[in-house]
Design a protein around this motif. Sequence first.
Motif, PDB file in Angstrom:
ATOM      1  N   GLU A 181       0.285 -24.254 -21.829  1.00 11.11           N
ATOM      2  CA  GLU A 181      -0.690 -25.087 -20.996  1.00 11.11           C
ATOM      3  C   GLU A 181      -0.264 -25.225 -19.596  1.00 11.11           C
ATOM      4  N   GLY A 182       1.185 -24.343 -19.308  1.00 14.54           N
ATOM      5  CA  GLY A 182       2.055 -24.383 -18.236  1.00 14.54           C
ATOM      6  C   GLY A 182       3.151 -25.109 -17.841  1.00 14.54           C
ATOM      7  N   VAL A 183       3.525 -25.915 -19.798  1.00 13.32           N
ATOM      8  CA  VAL A 183       4.642 -26.270 -19.288  1.00 13.32           C
ATOM      9  C   VAL A 183       6.075 -25.874 -20.501  1.00 13.32           C
ATOM     10  N   THR A 184       6.208 -24.483 -20.759  1.00 12.25           N
ATOM     11  CA  THR A 184       7.129 -23.193 -20.868  1.00 12.25           C
ATOM     12  C   THR A 184       6.462 -22.533 -20.209  1.00 12.25           C
ATOM     13  N   TRP A 185       7.197 -22.115 -19.683  1.00 18.36           N
ATOM     14  CA  TRP A 185       6.857 -20.084 -19.768  1.00 18.36           C
ATOM     15  C   TRP A 185       7.933 -18.752 -20.590  1.00 18.36           C
ATOM     16  N   LEU A 186       7.382 -17.738 -21.668  1.00 16.10           N
ATOM     17  CA  LEU A 186       7.423 -16.924 -21.374  1.00 16.10           C
ATOM     18  C   LEU A 186       7.585 -15.253 -20.765  1.00 16.10           C
ATOM     19  N   LEU A 187       8.329 -14.911 -20.445  1.00 18.09           N
ATOM     20  CA  LEU A 187       8.844 -13.991 -19.340  1.00 18.09           C
ATOM     21  C   LEU A 187       8.678 -12.158 -21.105  1.00 18.09           C
ATOM     22  N   ILE A 188       7.280 -11.459 -20.308  1.00 21.83           N
ATOM     23  CA  ILE A 188       6.374 -11.090 -20.822  1.00 21.83           C
ATOM     24  C   ILE A 188       7.096  -9.629 -20.636  1.00 21.83           C
ATOM     25  N   GLU A 189       6.996  -9.470 -19.303  1.00 21.94           N
ATOM     26  CA  GLU A 189       6.978  -7.784 -18.909  1.00 21.94           C
ATOM     27  C   GLU A 189       8.029  -8.793 -17.059  1.00 21.94           C
ATOM     28  N   HIS A 190       9.056  -6.980 -17.844  1.00 21.28           N
ATOM     29  CA  HIS A 190       9.055  -6.635 -15.904  1.00 21.28           C
ATOM     30  C   HIS A 190       9.591  -5.461 -15.191  1.00 21.28           C
ATOM     31  N   ASN A 191       8.860  -5.589 -13.549  1.00 16.36           N
ATOM     32  CA  ASN A 191       9.291  -3.878 -14.030  1.00 16.36           C
ATOM     33  C   ASN A 191       9.844  -3.963 -12.125  1.00 16.36           C
ATOM     34  N   GLU A 192      10.705  -2.898 -12.283  1.00 11.28           N
ATOM     35  CA  GLU A 192      11.226  -2.402 -10.562  1.00 11.28           C
ATOM     36  C   GLU A 192      10.755  -1.245 -10.120  1.00 11.28           C
ATOM     37  N   ALA A 193      10.585  -1.320  -8.923  1.00 10.72           N
ATOM     38  CA  ALA A 193       9.949  -0.348  -8.132  1.00 10.72           C
ATOM     39  C   ALA A 193      10.122   0.526  -7.089  1.00 10.72           C
ATOM     40  N   THR A 194      10.016   1.976  -7.102  1.00  8.68           N
ATOM     41  CA  THR A 194      11.104   2.923  -5.640  1.00  8.68           C
ATOM     42  C   THR A 194       9.441   3.542  -5.428  1.00  8.68           C
ATOM     43  N   ARG A 195       9.907   2.941  -3.951  1.00  4.88           N
ATOM     44  CA  ARG A 195       8.310   3.840  -3.056  1.00  4.88           C
ATOM     45  C   ARG A 195       8.291   5.124  -3.158  1.00  4.88           C
ATOM     46  N   ILE A 196       7.166   5.849  -3.252  1.00  8.48           N
ATOM     47  CA  ILE A 196       7.351   7.502  -2.859  1.00  8.48           C
ATOM     48  C   ILE A 196       7.055   8.082  -2.166  1.00  8.48           C
TER      49      ILE A 196
ATOM     50  N   VAL B 265       0.683  -1.316   0.239  1.00 11.12           N
ATOM     51  CA  VAL B 265      -0.189  -0.061   0.242  1.00 11.12           C
ATOM     52  C   VAL B 265       0.757   1.375   0.166  1.00 11.12           C
ATOM     53  N   GLY B 266       0.355   2.258  -0.889  1.00 13.89           N
ATOM     54  CA  GLY B 266       1.576   3.450  -0.863  1.00 13.89           C
ATOM     55  C   GLY B 266       1.624   4.024  -2.355  1.00 13.89           C
ATOM     56  N   SER B 267       1.855   4.296  -2.647  1.00 18.66           N
ATOM     57  CA  SER B 267       2.567   4.788  -4.289  1.00 18.66           C
ATOM     58  C   SER B 267       4.591   4.915  -4.680  1.00 18.66           C
ATOM     59  N   TRP B 268       4.190   3.906  -5.659  1.00 19.10           N
ATOM     60  CA  TRP B 268       5.083   3.774  -6.118  1.00 19.10           C
ATOM     61  C   TRP B 268       5.878   4.298  -7.322  1.00 19.10           C
ATOM     62  N   ALA B 269       7.136   4.745  -7.886  1.00 20.17           N
ATOM     63  CA  ALA B 269       7.504   4.640  -9.211  1.00 20.17           C
ATOM     64  C   ALA B 269       7.773   3.791  -9.822  1.00 20.17           C
ATOM     65  N   VAL B 270       7.666   3.382 -11.002  1.00 21.53           N
ATOM     66  CA  VAL B 270       7.958   1.882 -11.224  1.00 21.53           C
ATOM     67  C   VAL B 270       8.476   2.518 -12.869  1.00 21.53           C
ATOM     68  N   THR B 271       9.655   1.458 -13.211  1.00 18.60           N
ATOM     69  CA  THR B 271      10.160   1.405 -14.709  1.00 18.60           C
ATOM     70  C   THR B 271      10.204  -0.331 -14.960  1.00 18.60           C
ATOM     71  N   GLY B 272       9.921  -0.004 -16.698  1.00 13.85           N
ATOM     72  CA  GLY B 272      10.151  -1.610 -16.428  1.00 13.85           C
ATOM     73  C   GLY B 272      10.444  -1.615 -18.652  1.00 13.85           C
ATOM     74  N   THR B 273      10.251  -3.220 -19.022  1.00 15.92           N
ATOM     75  CA  THR B 273      10.087  -3.099 -20.287  1.00 15.92           C
ATOM     76  C   THR B 273       8.984  -4.600 -20.742  1.00 15.92           C
ATOM     77  N   ARG B 274       8.429  -4.277 -21.361  1.00 15.31           N
ATOM     78  CA  ARG B 274       7.196  -5.313 -21.893  1.00 15.31           C
ATOM     79  C   ARG B 274       7.245  -5.604 -23.141  1.00 15.31           C
ATOM     80  N   LEU B 275       7.490  -6.208 -23.537  1.00 14.71           N
ATOM     81  CA  LEU B 275       7.789  -7.604 -24.718  1.00 14.71           C
ATOM     82  C   LEU B 275       6.293  -7.602 -25.722  1.00 14.71           C
ATOM     83  N   ASN B 276       6.481  -7.292 -26.705  1.00 15.86           N
ATOM     84  CA  ASN B 276       5.252  -7.099 -27.792  1.00 15.86           C
ATOM     85  C   ASN B 276       5.328  -8.486 -28.310  1.00 15.86           C
ATOM     86  N   GLU B 277       3.841  -9.349 -28.240  1.00 16.50           N
ATOM     87  CA  GLU B 277       4.410 -10.568 -28.183  1.00 16.50           C
ATOM     88  C   GLU B 277       4.021 -11.042 -30.091  1.00 16.50           C
ATOM     89  N   ALA B 278       3.820 -10.247 -30.611  1.00 20.80           N
ATOM     90  CA  ALA B 278       3.488 -10.686 -32.512  1.00 20.80           C
ATOM     91  C   ALA B 278       4.672 -10.054 -33.047  1.00 20.80           C
TER      92      ALA B 278
END
Length: 174
Positions: free
Chosen positions: A158-173, A33-46
Motif C-alpha cells: 500500500e505504498g510503504v515501499t516501491w519496486l521498480l518494474i520498468e525503465h524506458n528511455e525515449a528519443t523523439r523521431i 505529442v509526436g513519435s518516439w523511439a523507446v528502449t527499456g527494460t521490464r521486470l518479470n515479477e514472477a
Amino acid sequence: MTATPTPRFSEALVASEATQKYPERMKRFGRLVGSWAVTGTRLNEATGEWSERSFVWQMEFILDGRAVQDIEIETRLSHPTGDETVATAIRVYDPLAGAWRVSYFSPLTGEYCHLVATPYRYGIRQDGTRTDGKPIRWNFTSITATSYRWEGWVSSDEGVTWLLIEHNEATRIH
C-alpha cells in the motif's frame, strides 16, 4: 435536405492542436505529442528477471484537443503486418480536479490501469492502481524537446515501499 459528410472516425478523434481553453495545463502532456523511439527494460515479477524491449510510442491530441492519446507499437515477426499496437493510454485534463485522469489499456497483457497525473519536480507523476489492485506509480522525468525517461513502480504494501518494474528511455523521431 443535403446530407453533411460524416468525418471518418480517425478524423473525428484526432485533433491538430490542444484546446485553447487550458493552454498551460495542456502543455503537461502536450509536449510529448509526436513519435518516439523507446528502449527499456521490464521486470518479470514472477521470475525476478529483467528483459529488454523496444517500441515506438506515438501520442496525439484527441477530442478537440481536450485530451491526448498514445499508442505503443512493437515490431513482431509473428504479426501479419510486422507491427502490432499493444497498448494505449488516454489522458484527459479534468478542470474540476485540476489534474489529468489517465486510463491505460493493454489487451495483449490483460493490464488495465487508472491513474491521476500531477506535476512532479521537473516531470509528471501518475499514481493509480493496476488490474490486480496494487498501487502503481509511473513517472516521466528528464523531459526535453527530444527525449524523456519513464519509470514504472509497483507497491505490494500500500505504498510503504516501491519496486521498480520498468525503465524506458525515449528519443523523439518527429
